[in-house]
Design a protein around this motif. Structure first.
Motif, PDB file in Angstrom:
ATOM      1  N   ALA A 180      30.891  36.161  36.271  1.00 18.39           N
ATOM      2  CA  ALA A 180      31.524  35.238  37.212  1.00 18.39           C
ATOM      3  C   ALA A 180      32.926  35.712  37.581  1.00 18.39           C
ATOM      4  N   ARG A 181      33.647  36.199  36.583  1.00 22.48           N
ATOM      5  CA  ARG A 181      35.003  36.709  36.845  1.00 22.48           C
ATOM      6  C   ARG A 181      34.937  37.973  37.698  1.00 22.48           C
ATOM      7  N   TYR A 182      33.985  38.830  37.398  1.00 22.88           N
ATOM      8  CA  TYR A 182      33.784  40.041  38.204  1.00 22.88           C
ATOM      9  C   TYR A 182      33.497  39.680  39.663  1.00 22.88           C
ATOM     10  N   LEU A 183      32.658  38.672  39.893  1.00 19.62           N
ATOM     11  CA  LEU A 183      32.358  38.259  41.264  1.00 19.62           C
ATOM     12  C   LEU A 183      33.585  37.678  41.950  1.00 19.62           C
ATOM     13  N   ASP A 184      34.451  36.995  41.184  1.00 21.25           N
ATOM     14  CA  ASP A 184      35.706  36.512  41.753  1.00 21.25           C
ATOM     15  C   ASP A 184      36.545  37.679  42.273  1.00 21.25           C
ATOM     16  N   VAL A 185      36.556  38.777  41.521  1.00 19.23           N
ATOM     17  CA  VAL A 185      37.318  39.958  41.933  1.00 19.23           C
ATOM     18  C   VAL A 185      36.805  40.483  43.264  1.00 19.23           C
ATOM     19  N   ILE A 186      35.490  40.671  43.371  1.00 20.85           N
ATOM     20  CA  ILE A 186      34.975  41.306  44.588  1.00 20.85           C
ATOM     21  C   ILE A 186      34.947  40.338  45.773  1.00 20.85           C
ATOM     22  N   ARG A 187      34.851  39.043  45.504  1.00 24.99           N
ATOM     23  CA  ARG A 187      35.011  38.088  46.611  1.00 24.99           C
ATOM     24  C   ARG A 187      36.402  38.229  47.212  1.00 24.99           C
ATOM     25  N   GLY A 188      37.397  38.397  46.351  1.00 25.51           N
ATOM     26  CA  GLY A 188      38.756  38.504  46.836  1.00 25.51           C
ATOM     27  C   GLY A 188      39.051  39.837  47.472  1.00 25.51           C
ATOM     28  N   LYS A 189      38.800  40.921  46.756  1.00 23.44           N
ATOM     29  CA  LYS A 189      39.291  42.220  47.229  1.00 23.44           C
ATOM     30  C   LYS A 189      38.468  42.782  48.388  1.00 23.44           C
ATOM     31  N   THR A 190      37.216  42.353  48.524  1.00 24.85           N
ATOM     32  CA  THR A 190      36.354  42.914  49.572  1.00 24.85           C
ATOM     33  C   THR A 190      35.790  41.859  50.512  1.00 24.85           C
ATOM     34  N   ALA A 191      35.138  40.846  49.946  1.00 25.75           N
ATOM     35  CA  ALA A 191      34.346  39.938  50.777  1.00 25.75           C
ATOM     36  C   ALA A 191      35.190  39.016  51.641  1.00 25.75           C
ATOM     37  N   ALA A 192      36.413  38.710  51.220  1.00 25.18           N
ATOM     38  CA  ALA A 192      37.246  37.791  52.004  1.00 25.18           C
ATOM     39  C   ALA A 192      37.502  38.321  53.412  1.00 25.18           C
ATOM     40  N   LEU A 193      37.715  39.624  53.535  1.00 26.82           N
ATOM     41  CA  LEU A 193      37.981  40.175  54.870  1.00 26.82           C
ATOM     42  C   LEU A 193      36.705  40.212  55.705  1.00 26.82           C
ATOM     43  N   PHE A 194      35.548  40.468  55.096  1.00 27.69           N
ATOM     44  CA  PHE A 194      34.277  40.381  55.810  1.00 27.69           C
ATOM     45  C   PHE A 194      34.118  38.976  56.393  1.00 27.69           C
ATOM     46  N   ALA A 195      34.385  37.963  55.561  1.00 30.17           N
ATOM     47  CA  ALA A 195      34.221  36.580  56.013  1.00 30.17           C
ATOM     48  C   ALA A 195      35.172  36.256  57.161  1.00 30.17           C
TER      49      ALA A 195
END
Length: 343
Positions: A180-195
């Motif tokens: 879950a913490r790992y997914l928090d990292v990639i949501r922030g560093k990568t996926a936020a800009l995609f969204a």
């Protein structure tokens, strides 16, 4: 400055999807490239030289493509010749490029897209400062657009990216990190800009909140899938295909999902290996092949890619509120492209 070269798309499985998406917004993409070139200009010669080194290094412009395609999917400017989406696509690319410059310094990376990274060529100080310049250019484009909604979405994305990078720094070398913490990292560093790249397409088109939310949901899930595949490739790809040094994540002690899965599934001796190489960052040249062996033994790559596939399908499902069209189909296929990068 000369115009940017076309970003070549190798003939690998899945690349046709991205080629199709680019073809559907070709005029917009060319206009976006012209905007990028114009906004990289500066009387300080090092700025356009370094910026061009990374922007023109063969990236596929996936994030600006998402902005352009999302706006057109929402019916923006088809008959009126409007160009806000072009300016914002360039803005998205500048945010992305700035983060790449900073990331390569933090990670001490030698390669970016198969070429020497900007920090390897120009030095760390220049890379950080030009990254700051590109962030400033991005915010100028946001302000020029004049929409507080656009400014809120993209500025929040920039802040979230920084938070994700800091969270990754905190979890680096920490084998107690859970999924879950790992997914928090990639949501922030990568996926936020995609969204954000997708959501602003709906905003410029004046679409309702439900459509904005659907495109943001498409982008966040696409971005998570993209990063999961990236993390798998660090232990599964050859260097030429990956475009960066294989094993960088391992050498930097990053607790990516393939490592976490192998660590938690391993016996005492295997856990001791990961604690030495990741937690204590004590590595020898023989350790990367051993890490790959352990990840393969516990099916870490397959499990990571299976999770990526689930997120890619969630992205595709988010497009269900749009009527069938070539653009919707191309965005649907773009989610498959993220998975095919690992094949």
């Amino acid at each position: 400055m000369s115009s940017l070269p076309d970003a070549p798309l190798p003939n690998r499985p899945g690349e046709a999807a991205l080629n199709t998406l680019a073809a559907l917004v070709q005029d917009d993409l060319e206009a976006c490239n012209r905007t990028i070139v114009a906004r990289m200009e500066s009387p300080v010669a090092l700025i356009p030289a370094l910026a061009a080194h990374i922007v023109a290094a063969g990236g596929k412009r996936l994030r600006p493509l998402l902005t352009l395609a999302s706006a057109r999917l929402c019916g923006y400017g088809v008959a009126r010749g409007e160009t806000r989406h072009v300016q914002l696509a360039a803005c998205v690319e500048f945010i992305h490029t700035a983060t790449l410059l900073h990331d390569d310094v933090v990670d001490e990376s030698a390669l970016r897209r198969g070429l020497a990274s900007a920090n390897a060529v120009f030095g760390n100080k220049a890379s950080v400062l030009v990254g700051d310049f590109l962030f400033a250019r991005a915010f100028q484009l946001m302000v020029e657009d004049g929409s507080l909604s656009v400014l809120a979405i993209l500025s929040q994305a920039a802040a979230t990216i920084a938070e994700g990078e800091v969270l990754q720094l905190i979890t680096q070398n920490d084998l107690a990190t859970d999924e879950a913490r790992y997914l928090d990292v990639i949501r922030g560093k990568t996926a936020a800009l995609f969204a954000a790249a997708c959501q602003v397409g709906a905003v410029v088109a004046g679409r309702e909140a439900a459509i904005e939310a659907a495109l943001a949901r498409y982008g966040i899930n696409l971005g998570i899938a993209f990063q999961l595949v990236d993390d798998a490739l660090d232990y599964a790809a050859d260097q030429a295909a990956l475009g960066k040094t294989v094993g960088d994540d391992f050498r930097e002690g990053k607790t990516t999902l393939p490592v976490l899965l192998a660590y938690h599934a391993g016996d005492a001796a295997e856990r001791a290996f990961w604690e030495r190489t990741i937690a204590q960052n004590e590595q020898t040249p023989e350790d990367l092949p051993q890490a790959i062996t352990l990840i393969e033994r516990h099916h870490g790559i397959e499990a990571t890619l299976a999770r990526a596939e689930r997120f890619a399908h969630e992205a595709q499902a988010a497009l269900g509120c749009f009527p069938p069209s070539p653009l919707r189909h191309a965005l649907h296929e773009a989610a498959d492209y993220t998975l095919h990068r690992a094949r």
